[in-house]
Design an enzyme around this catalytic site. Structure first.
Site, mmCIF file in Angstrom:
data_model
loop_
_atom_site.group_PDB
_atom_site.id
_atom_site.type_symbol
_atom_site.label_atom_id
_atom_site.label_comp_id
_atom_site.label_asym_id
_atom_site.label_seq_id
_atom_site.Cartn_x
_atom_site.Cartn_y
_atom_site.Cartn_z
ATOM 1 N N ASP A 67 0.811 -1.214 0.000
ATOM 2 C CA ASP A 67 0.000 0.000 0.000
ATOM 3 C C ASP A 67 0.846 1.265 0.000
ATOM 4 O O ASP A 67 2.066 1.225 0.151
ATOM 5 C CB ASP A 67 -0.947 0.001 1.212
ATOM 6 C CG ASP A 67 -0.285 -0.521 2.486
ATOM 7 O OD1 ASP A 67 0.939 -0.339 2.641
ATOM 8 O OD2 ASP A 67 -0.984 -1.112 3.325
ATOM 9 N N ASN A 136 -7.908 -3.713 14.612
ATOM 10 C CA ASN A 136 -9.265 -4.095 14.206
ATOM 11 C C ASN A 136 -9.258 -5.250 13.205
ATOM 12 O O ASN A 136 -10.290 -5.570 12.622
ATOM 13 C CB ASN A 136 -10.011 -2.894 13.622
ATOM 14 C CG ASN A 136 -9.325 -2.312 12.392
ATOM 15 O OD1 ASN A 136 -8.326 -2.847 11.919
ATOM 16 N ND2 ASN A 136 -9.868 -1.220 11.879
ATOM 17 N N HIS A 138 -7.446 -5.348 10.400
ATOM 18 C CA HIS A 138 -7.210 -4.991 8.998
ATOM 19 C C HIS A 138 -5.883 -5.550 8.489
ATOM 20 O O HIS A 138 -4.913 -5.655 9.223
ATOM 21 C CB HIS A 138 -7.325 -3.477 8.768
ATOM 22 C CG HIS A 138 -6.153 -2.656 9.209
ATOM 23 N ND1 HIS A 138 -6.245 -1.722 10.211
ATOM 24 C CD2 HIS A 138 -4.870 -2.591 8.772
ATOM 25 C CE1 HIS A 138 -5.070 -1.132 10.370
ATOM 26 N NE2 HIS A 138 -4.218 -1.646 9.509
ATOM 27 N N GLU A 143 -9.968 -2.564 5.517
ATOM 28 C CA GLU A 143 -10.597 -2.339 6.815
ATOM 29 C C GLU A 143 -11.843 -3.214 6.985
ATOM 30 O O GLU A 143 -12.463 -3.632 5.999
ATOM 31 C CB GLU A 143 -10.998 -0.864 6.944
ATOM 32 C CG GLU A 143 -9.849 0.124 6.805
ATOM 33 C CD GLU A 143 -9.044 0.287 8.086
ATOM 34 O OE1 GLU A 143 -9.300 -0.449 9.053
ATOM 35 O OE2 GLU A 143 -8.158 1.163 8.111
#
Length: 242
Positions: A67, A136, A138, A143
């Site tokens: 990314d 979380n 991800h 996400e």
């Protein structure tokens, strides 16, 4: 899915580096899938050391990163291209023309995303992919959501992720709100995946990975559908998820 419990972060980095060494030794022109953030830094230090000791050769290696922040160029110290140069590429005998990171300054971000997937496919796919995990769950910037995107795409960052990444910036206001991220479909095409887990804030996500159901609301659980995944955690994390 294979779980390795190691003593500490040092051993985690050492074990991961040995796995990478095996892949590179077997295939001298391997395509490495790389990640940023604090978790893989120890791995990169070990790899640099191996390269200096002539244990591994990067001259024919190619790399693709997961990314990049939208709006940051490779010269920006907060960009992932800059991170990779500083933490790995500048210290090994790799041709930087063979290192690929999404272009966060692309005029047409959707076109950049399509071209990035095309490039990965042209390289023959990823031989080994290193992953970290967010609090979380991800993976890259995929996400938690009702659905996950398979391809590389532009995505907005959640408040949780922005807050977590703000430690790398002078203020939370400086953290980009969008990123180009490889999708779960592309990540799952990698022939081998190594997930490194560091930090007690990841405990709930890891509990979900090993004790919960496969769900898009914990993207890491998608890794159960891959045939060759190694998850490396330390003893502290192992005790936390019992």
């Amino acid at each position: 899915m294979k779980l390795l419990v190691v003593k500490d972060y040092e051993e985690m980095s050492e074990v991961a580096a040995k796995i990478f060494k095996e892949v590179i030794s077997e295939k001298t022109n391997a395509v490495l899938g790389l990640a940023t953030g604090s978790t893989p830094e120890g791995l990169y230090k070990k790899i640099i050391e191996m390269n200096r000791n002539k244990e591994i050769d990067f001259s024919n290696i190619k790399t693709v990163n997961l990314d990049e922040y939208v709006g940051l160029g490779g010269e920006d110290p907060q960009s992932y291209r800059y991170f990779m140069n500083e933490k790995l590429f500048n210290h090994v005998n790799i041709n930087k023309a063979n290192t690929f990171v999404p272009n966060g300054l692309a005029k047409d971000l959707d076109e950049e995303a399509k071209n990035y997937d095309k490039k990965v496919d042209e390289l023959g796919g990823i031989d080994i992919q290193i992953l970290g995990i967010g609090a979380n769950g991800h993976i890259a910037f995929n996400e938690p959501d009702d659905f996950l995107i398979a391809e590389t795409h532009v995505t907005g960052l959640t408040k949780t992720t922005i807050e977590a990444n703000s430690r790398f910036f002078k203020s939370i206001e400086e953290v980009p709100t969008k990123a180009l991220s490889m999708g779960l479909g592309q990540i799952m095409k990698a022939r081998k995946i190594v997930l490194l887990v560091r930090g007690q804030d990841k405990a709930e996500a890891i509990k979900g990975l090993f004790k919960g159901n496969i769900t898009t609301h914990n993207p890491a659980t998608m890794l159960h559908m891959h045939k060759d995944v190694t998850v490396i955690i330390d003893e502290e994390m192992a005790n936390a998820i019992k």
